[in-house]
Structure formats: C-alpha cells, structure tokens
Design a protein around this motif. Structure first.
Motif, short mmCIF file in Angstrom:
data_model
loop_
_atom_site.label_atom_id
_atom_site.label_comp_id
_atom_site.label_asym_id
_atom_site.label_seq_id
_atom_site.Cartn_x
_atom_site.Cartn_y
_atom_site.Cartn_z
N UNK A 168 0.73 -1.38 0.08
CA UNK A 168 0.07 -0.11 -0.04
C UNK A 168 0.82 1.17 -0.07
N UNK A 169 2.08 1.17 0.76
CA UNK A 169 3.02 2.46 0.82
C UNK A 169 3.51 2.63 -0.34
N UNK A 170 4.01 1.55 -0.99
CA UNK A 170 4.81 1.55 -2.39
C UNK A 170 3.96 2.17 -3.55
N UNK A 174 3.97 5.69 -5.65
CA UNK A 174 3.86 5.76 -7.08
C UNK A 174 2.81 6.56 -7.52
N UNK A 175 1.61 6.65 -6.86
CA UNK A 175 0.34 7.41 -7.33
C UNK A 175 0.91 8.89 -7.14
N UNK A 176 1.27 9.23 -5.98
CA UNK A 176 1.67 10.57 -5.37
C UNK A 176 2.64 11.22 -6.30
N UNK A 177 3.78 10.23 -6.66
CA UNK A 177 4.85 10.84 -7.88
C UNK A 177 4.21 10.99 -9.04
N UNK A 178 3.25 9.99 -9.56
CA UNK A 178 2.62 10.32 -10.93
C UNK A 178 1.88 11.70 -10.91
N UNK A 179 1.12 11.86 -9.70
CA UNK A 179 0.22 12.88 -9.66
C UNK A 179 1.06 14.32 -9.63
N UNK A 180 2.32 14.33 -8.80
CA UNK A 180 3.02 15.40 -8.77
C UNK A 180 3.93 15.73 -9.97
#
Length: 220
Positions: A168-170, A174-180
């Motif tokens: 879940x953390x990984x 990944x999702x936050x990095x993509x959104x950023x």
C-alpha cells in the motif's frame, strides 16, 4: 543211550537257567509324553513307567531330554516312585525332542533306551488382531493431515497480510509521484502559455505606438 539223554537234559537245564535271568530284566511299559506322539504344549516333566521297581540308587538313574540342537532340558534329579521315574524339564520351544534314559532294573541289571516326541508350533491368537489394530491406526494420520491442512491454508493469507501495508505504501508513493509529475507538467505548460501570451501582447503594443508616431509626423 541213557548217558546221551542225560547230557541233553543237563544242557537244556543249563540253557533254561541262563535264559530265565535274561527274561527277568525289567522293561519300559509306558511314557508321558508317549513315544512318537505329537503334542501342542511343552511338557513340564517326563514320566517313565517300568515293569518292575527301579533301584533307588539315584546315581544309577539318568534321564535326558535333548533338543534338536543337542541341548539337554532335564532339570534337577529324577524322582523314583516304585516303578515310575519322573524328570522335570526346563521350558523350551517347539520341535522334536529325544528322551534318553538309563535305569537299573529290580534284578540289578542296567537297561537303557531312547524315544522321540514332537511339540508342534501353535499359532498365536494375537496375530489375528494385528490387522484390526493397523486398520484402527490408519485413520489417525489422515485426521492429523486434515487438521494440519487448514492451518497451512490459514498461514498463507496471514503471511500475505504482512506484505499488504508495504504494498500500500509503495502504491501510494507511485500514485503521488505520478500526480506530482502531472501537476508539474501542467504548471510548466501554463507558464509557457502565459509567457507566449505576454510576449504576443507586448508585440502588439509596440506596433500601435509606431503607427501613432508616424501619423503625427505626417500631420506635421
């Protein structure tokens, strides 16, 4: 003639006198176990019965009970009771046994002989119960297996559950990095458009000023 007849009578008398003592020797009349018999239990004693009383000199009475491999199972001294001699026997296995005896008959002459008897092997009753015991023991491993299997199946998801927080953390990273990255790209594109619009507006303003100056010059 008379002398010859007298000699014959004398000879016959001597022969009869010599045969009488020989015929007086005692002999065995019965035994237990019987000679040549087959029994199912190893006897505890051997019993021999003779036609006359046996002399009570114990050193003169010998009874041996010999196994097939030559072991003597006779135990202790034989017991003499009138015409019967009894010999104790040690416990033994099934097989063929030879009874060898030597006694002194009532006329003082030693007599001896031997005979055999057989002890047959008896099937052990518990051997019949062995398959039943085996069948009763057979379901036990299957019960253990059934009890173990759910535990193993239960342990599988438990091990996977420990990895869920990490996954879940990984995934979140990944999702936050993509959104950023998307936000940065949109902001960069917006700034680029703003700069282009600003540059276009500045160019138009410069062109109108020149025209005005030219107009004033013409009018003058």
């Amino acid at each position: 003639m008379l002398s010859s007849l007298a000699a014959l009578l004398l000879t016959a008398g001597l022969l009869y006198a010599g045969a009488a003592p020989a015929a007086a020797h005692d002999e065995i009349v019965s035994s237990s176990p019987e000679a040549g018999s087959t029994i199912s239990v190893v006897p505890e004693e051997i019993s021999l019965t003779f036609s006359g009383e046996i002399l009570t000199d114990f050193s003169a009475v010998i009874i041996e009970v010999v196994t097939a491999d030559g072991q003597n199972l006779a135990s202790g001294e034989p017991i003499i009771d009138g015409t019967t001699v009894t010999q104790a026997v040690q416990p033994g296995q099934a097989g063929v046994f030879t009874v060898r005896w030597r006694v002194v008959s009532s006329d003082g002459h030693p007599i001896s002989n031997e005979y055999r008897y057989t002890v047959e092997a008896v099937a052990v009753p518990t051997s019949t119960l062995t398959p039943e015991a085996t069948e009763e023991q057979t379901p036990a491993p299957s019960t253990t297996t059934e009890a173990t299997t759910p535990g193993e199946v239960h342990n599988g998801p438990s091990g996977g559950g420990e990895l869920l927080p990490v996954l879940a953390v990984v995934s979140g990273v990944i999702v936050l990095g993509g959104a950023l990255i998307v936000v940065l790209m949109v902001a960069r594109e917006r700034r680029r458009r703003d700069r282009a619009a600003t540059a276009a507006a500045s160019g138009q303003s410069g062109g109108d000023g020149d025209t005005g100056k030219d107009g004033l010059a013409d009018e003058s």
